[in-house]
Design a protein around this motif. Structure first.
Motif, mmCIF file in Angstrom:
data_model
loop_
_atom_site.group_PDB
_atom_site.id
_atom_site.type_symbol
_atom_site.label_atom_id
_atom_site.label_comp_id
_atom_site.label_asym_id
_atom_site.label_seq_id
_atom_site.Cartn_x
_atom_site.Cartn_y
_atom_site.Cartn_z
ATOM 1 N N GLU A 160 -118.468 126.924 -19.536
ATOM 2 C CA GLU A 160 -117.559 126.152 -20.380
ATOM 3 C C GLU A 160 -116.203 125.888 -19.729
ATOM 4 O O GLU A 160 -115.431 125.088 -20.230
ATOM 5 C CB GLU A 160 -117.326 126.892 -21.703
ATOM 6 C CG GLU A 160 -118.584 127.121 -22.520
ATOM 7 C CD GLU A 160 -118.344 128.020 -23.727
ATOM 8 O OE1 GLU A 160 -119.152 127.969 -24.659
ATOM 9 O OE2 GLU A 160 -117.344 128.766 -23.722
ATOM 10 N N GLN A 162 -108.097 119.800 -20.248
ATOM 11 C CA GLN A 162 -107.104 120.870 -20.227
ATOM 12 C C GLN A 162 -105.935 120.436 -19.357
ATOM 13 O O GLN A 162 -106.120 119.890 -18.271
ATOM 14 C CB GLN A 162 -107.730 122.153 -19.670
ATOM 15 C CG GLN A 162 -106.807 123.359 -19.670
ATOM 16 C CD GLN A 162 -107.512 124.622 -19.186
ATOM 17 O OE1 GLN A 162 -108.670 124.861 -19.530
ATOM 18 N NE2 GLN A 162 -106.832 125.416 -18.382
ATOM 19 N N THR A 220 -114.380 118.511 -22.300
ATOM 20 C CA THR A 220 -113.189 119.353 -22.442
ATOM 21 C C THR A 220 -112.103 118.821 -21.520
ATOM 22 O O THR A 220 -112.366 118.522 -20.352
ATOM 23 C CB THR A 220 -113.475 120.814 -22.073
ATOM 24 O OG1 THR A 220 -114.561 121.304 -22.857
ATOM 25 C CG2 THR A 220 -112.251 121.677 -22.323
ATOM 26 N N LEU A 279 -105.788 122.850 -24.480
ATOM 27 C CA LEU A 279 -107.191 122.509 -24.229
ATOM 28 C C LEU A 279 -107.745 121.799 -25.458
ATOM 29 O O LEU A 279 -107.457 122.187 -26.597
ATOM 30 C CB LEU A 279 -107.968 123.787 -23.927
ATOM 31 C CG LEU A 279 -109.478 123.716 -23.733
ATOM 32 C CD1 LEU A 279 -109.917 124.757 -22.687
ATOM 33 C CD2 LEU A 279 -110.231 123.985 -25.036
ATOM 34 N N LYS A 299 -113.032 131.388 -21.372
ATOM 35 C CA LYS A 299 -114.291 130.760 -21.735
ATOM 36 C C LYS A 299 -115.438 131.330 -20.906
ATOM 37 O O LYS A 299 -115.243 132.053 -19.921
ATOM 38 C CB LYS A 299 -114.202 129.249 -21.493
ATOM 39 C CG LYS A 299 -113.133 128.536 -22.304
ATOM 40 C CD LYS A 299 -113.446 128.539 -23.780
ATOM 41 C CE LYS A 299 -112.434 127.736 -24.569
ATOM 42 N NZ LYS A 299 -112.715 127.731 -26.027
ATOM 43 N N ASN A 310 -111.505 120.176 -27.006
ATOM 44 C CA ASN A 310 -112.955 120.030 -26.881
ATOM 45 C C ASN A 310 -113.464 118.929 -27.803
ATOM 46 O O ASN A 310 -113.034 118.832 -28.959
ATOM 47 C CB ASN A 310 -113.662 121.341 -27.264
ATOM 48 C CG ASN A 310 -113.465 122.427 -26.234
ATOM 49 O OD1 ASN A 310 -113.833 122.283 -25.082
ATOM 50 N ND2 ASN A 310 -112.867 123.525 -26.662
ATOM 51 N N GLU A 344 -110.065 121.381 -32.762
ATOM 52 C CA GLU A 344 -110.618 121.760 -31.468
ATOM 53 C C GLU A 344 -109.542 121.865 -30.394
ATOM 54 O O GLU A 344 -109.844 121.888 -29.205
ATOM 55 C CB GLU A 344 -111.679 120.739 -31.037
ATOM 56 C CG GLU A 344 -112.909 120.709 -31.921
ATOM 57 C CD GLU A 344 -113.617 122.058 -31.946
ATOM 58 O OE1 GLU A 344 -113.705 122.699 -30.890
ATOM 59 O OE2 GLU A 344 -114.077 122.466 -33.033
#
Length: 749
Positions: A117, A459, A457, A450, A113, A452, A412
């Motif tokens: 991000e 993870q 976000t 992950l 990313k 979003n 996502e």
């Protein structure tokens, strides 16, 4: 080398060429074309730049989702996931001005990313940024990043320290494979030259989930040199002069790219004499020489992207012991080290209809020789034609593999499943034995995902690792004393995990919260040592009963950004079970103090805070300030060894450019304040506070079609006399390097 070439060619034969392409135009907010914007596809090692009309085009692309990055100095970086069509995809970009700073793609984290991000905060710097700071060596430049320090022996030997952890607890990656060069030792350097490096990324904290054992403290990830733009030929020549060591660094590079094939080659030669202190003279035998060469060949079509890289590095490094002979010779004296590393790596990405598989296969040969002075030999430089028998001669062969399947994206949600491992064999051929003949086998498997949503976000991941280590018994007789290296056959297993959350608090503060576990299996030196270690001048005894180190770390990172002001605060708490360290026993063997490896629970905590001001309308001015600190203690309350002193860094930087002939001009003044270190282990001494002032100026001169990058830096401007707490020469009262003027010229066509 032939094996990897064969694998590459066989792989290519399974894939037909394709004519998928992407094209478009890059403009600014006034709809004016931007000339020279870089369009790059990192996964394909493929890129181009816009012409005078702002137009770009890239051919022979996969029918898959790829990341495309658009970069132009002074504008915000754009990164997008693009689903390419069967024939042609038209994609235009409008860049917004970013007078404050540029965002960057992070390669060392699993989902690649943008920095802004990422769930995990990663420090990143390009090689040019490190050179602009006037770093004498690559590792010195890395040591200027927040949270990173260097354990050094003079100028030629340096090892990274991340938030107080070092040695095998910090994993180094280059060419996409882990660097294996007996890295547990502090008495030799990284064995990586800047000529093969594009940038460096630093993960601070446990990274065992992605990288396995030895990533307990963090990862130094060196991104290799990029290929040339499509259908272009590049040549560069770089020359650097160092006044303090009367040293020089000479390097060259050539690149050529076609639609499907890419080539590059780089070479460098560095030589330095003994470094000068402000008031003690030169430090005898801190001289060193380094020769490097690296080359790469890449191929890509619609189904496959492969890169085969080879790197050679040879260093001859003097082992300093005193301030004695005073001269400016560059050939190391006895004792000295001769270190050679050869690395081959094959990185491939296979593009499937809705997913991709990335693989890396590597081979590393590390040869470590140490030559000692005997009683009948004089204290002079050795002749190049002189035949010497190494007292220590280690061969380390490492075969490694890494395979990751980036599963199809579900809305996502992005997920990766992978396996990693290595087979390693250590062999002795010298008169002395530091570690025994041994075989190491690693295997690990992991899963990470992950998700979003809006500005959030999350993870998470889990991993299982196993390591098997076997050694042979050795009997070593020295001065009528026999030392036994007992044979061992041990296995270590571990489960690692991580959980991270990124969000934006109050619509303004980028916030990252991470908890993670990591581990480090005991290394050969810690398990088996039984003899004199000349690099540290002590008698070391290992402990075959050592257990895995296991840590649990919590991190918090807060950032507030506007167009003209940034403030950040990073904090961490790291608890380590079974922390391995070496401590004196108070006894003597062969007239040297005995040190023995042992374990105790430990904790480290601290962080970094800072701010960056870019006031309007003074767009040419930057003010930076950062403070970093680490506290490390054993479970019994005693402090851990080699913990860096608290440091405050203040930088005033200006940026300027001419109308057509000067680009990226800069001037910088830095004050580095290192505080007194009183938090010391039982066999350390305190270190005094000191201040160092560095200045630099440089830029890119454009003459016709040619670019000249020039810079001049003065480190330790006032020739301050000081001793770093992390200097391995501190015990002998030897000062660090004095004033050093560094002049650099890079020529490109």
């Amino acid at each position: 080398m032939k094996i990897f070439s064969t694998i590459l060619l066989i792989g290519l034969s399974f894939f037909a060429h394709a004519q998928n392409k992407i094209s478009g135009k890059v403009t600014n907010q006034q709809n004016e074309p931007i000339f020279g914007a870089e369009i790059y596809l990192d996964e394909l090692n493929k890129g181009t730049s816009t012409n005078e009309e702002g137009f770009y085009q890239i051919n022979n692309l996969p029918s898959n989702t790829v990341k495309i990055t658009v970069v132009f100095f002074g504008y915000e970086t754009i990164i997008k996931n693009i689903q390419l069509l069967e024939k042609e995809t038209v994609l235009n970009f409008v860049l917004n001005e970013a007078i404050f700073k540029m965002d960057e793609v992070i390669i060392s984290t699993p989902f690649n990313k943008l920095q802004s991000e990422n769930v995990v905060k990663v420090e990143r710097a390009s090689l040019q940024q490190l050179k602009n700071k006037g770093a004498a060596t690559l590792i010195d430049g890395v040591g200027t990043l927040p949270g990173v320090s260097v354990v050094s022996t003079g100028v030629g030997i340096g090892k990274p320290v991340i938030r107080g952890l070092r040695g095998n607890r910090v994993l180094v990656y280059t060419q996409g494979i882990r660097l294996e060069n007996q890295q547990f030792g502090d008495e030799h350097g990284l064995g990586i030259d800047e000529s093969s490096i594009e940038s460096v990324e630093v993960i601070k904290g446990p990274a065992s989930l992605l990288y396995g054992s030895d990533a307990l403290g963090g990862v130094l990830y060196f991104n290799p040199t990029k290929f040339a733009e499509l259908n272009k030929f590049d040549f560069n020549y770089n020359q650097t002069y160092f006044s303090n060591t009367d040293g020089s660094s000479t390097s060259f590079g050539v690149k050529k790219s076609y639609n499907l094939w890419k080539f590059l080659a780089n070479g460098a030669y560095n030589q330095h004499s003994d470094y000068k202190t402000p008031n003690q003279g030169t430090v005898t035998n801190t001289r060193f020489n380094e020769t490097t060469f690296n080359t790469a060949i890449g191929y890509n079509n619609s189904k496959l992207n492969s890169t085969l890289r080879f790197n050679f590095n040879n260093s001859k490094i003097g082992i300093p012991e005193e301030i004695g002979v005073q001269n400016n010779h560059k050939t190391p004296m006895l004792p000295y080290q001769d270190l050679t590393t050869k690395m081959v790596s094959l990185n491939s990405i296979f593009f499937l209809p809705a997913s991709k598989i990335s693989t890396t296969f590597g081979y590393t040969l590390n040869v470590r020789k140490e030559f000692e002075e005997h009683e009948h030999e004089e204290d002079e430089e050795h002749s190049e034609n002189e035949t010497l028998n190494p007292s220590l001669f280690l061969n380390l062969n490492t075969y490694s593999y890494d395979a990751k399947w980036h599963l199809p994206k579900l809305g996502e949600i992005e997920t990766i499943v992978g396996i990693q491992g290595l087979y390693q064999k250590n062999e002795n051929f010298g008169e002395e034995i530091l570690i025994p003949n041994a075989t190491t086998k690693d295997f690990g498997t992991f899963f990470t995902g992950l998700y979003n949503w809006k500005q959030n976000t999350i993870q998470a991941g889990i991993r299982f690792d196993t390591r098997n280590l076997t050694t042979k018994q050795h009997l070593v007789t020295h001065d009528n004393e026999t030392h036994i290296f007992e044979a061992i056959d041990k296995s270590f297993k571990n489960i690692s995990s991580s959980l991270g959350f990124k969000t934006v608090l109050f619509d303004k503060i980028i916030s990252r919260f991470n908890i993670a576990s990591g581990f480090k299996a005991p290394n050969l030196a810690e398990l088996t040592s039984n003899g004199v270690h000349h690099g540290s001048n002590r008698f070391e005894i290992g402990n075959s009963d050592l257990k895995n180190e296991q840590n649990f770390q919590s991190d918090i990172s807060l950032e507030y950004n506007t167009n003209h002001f940034e403030i950040f605060a990073n904090g961490f708490y790291n608890h380590i079970n079974n922390y391995i360290f070496i401590a004196p026993t108070g006894e003597l063997e062969e007239d040297l103090f005995i040190y023995e490896y042992t374990q105790d629970n430990a904790k480290l905590y601290g962080g970094e805070i800072g701010w960056h001001l870019h006031p309007h309308p003074l767009d040419w001015l930057h003010l930076n300030s950062s403070f970093e600190f680490v506290i490390g203690k054993q479970n019994n309350g005693e402090y851990l060894p080699l913990i860096p002193a608290n440091k405050l860094t203040n930088t005033l930087k200006t940026e300027f450019k001419g109308k057509n002939w000067l680009q990226n001009g800069f001037g910088a003044l830095t004050l580095e304040s290192n505080f007194k270190q009183n938090n010391i282990s039982e066999f350390e001494t305190t270190s005094s506070a000191y201040n160092i002032v560095n200045i630099g100026i440089g830029g890119t001169l454009k003459l016709s079609k040619y670019n000249f990058d020039i810079s001049a830096n003065v480190n330790n401007l006032f020739n301050t006399s000081y001793i770093s707490h992390l200097s391995r020469l501190k015990a002998d009262g030897i000062k660090n390097i004095g004033r050093n003027i560094i002049l650099n010229l890079k020529f490109e066509i």
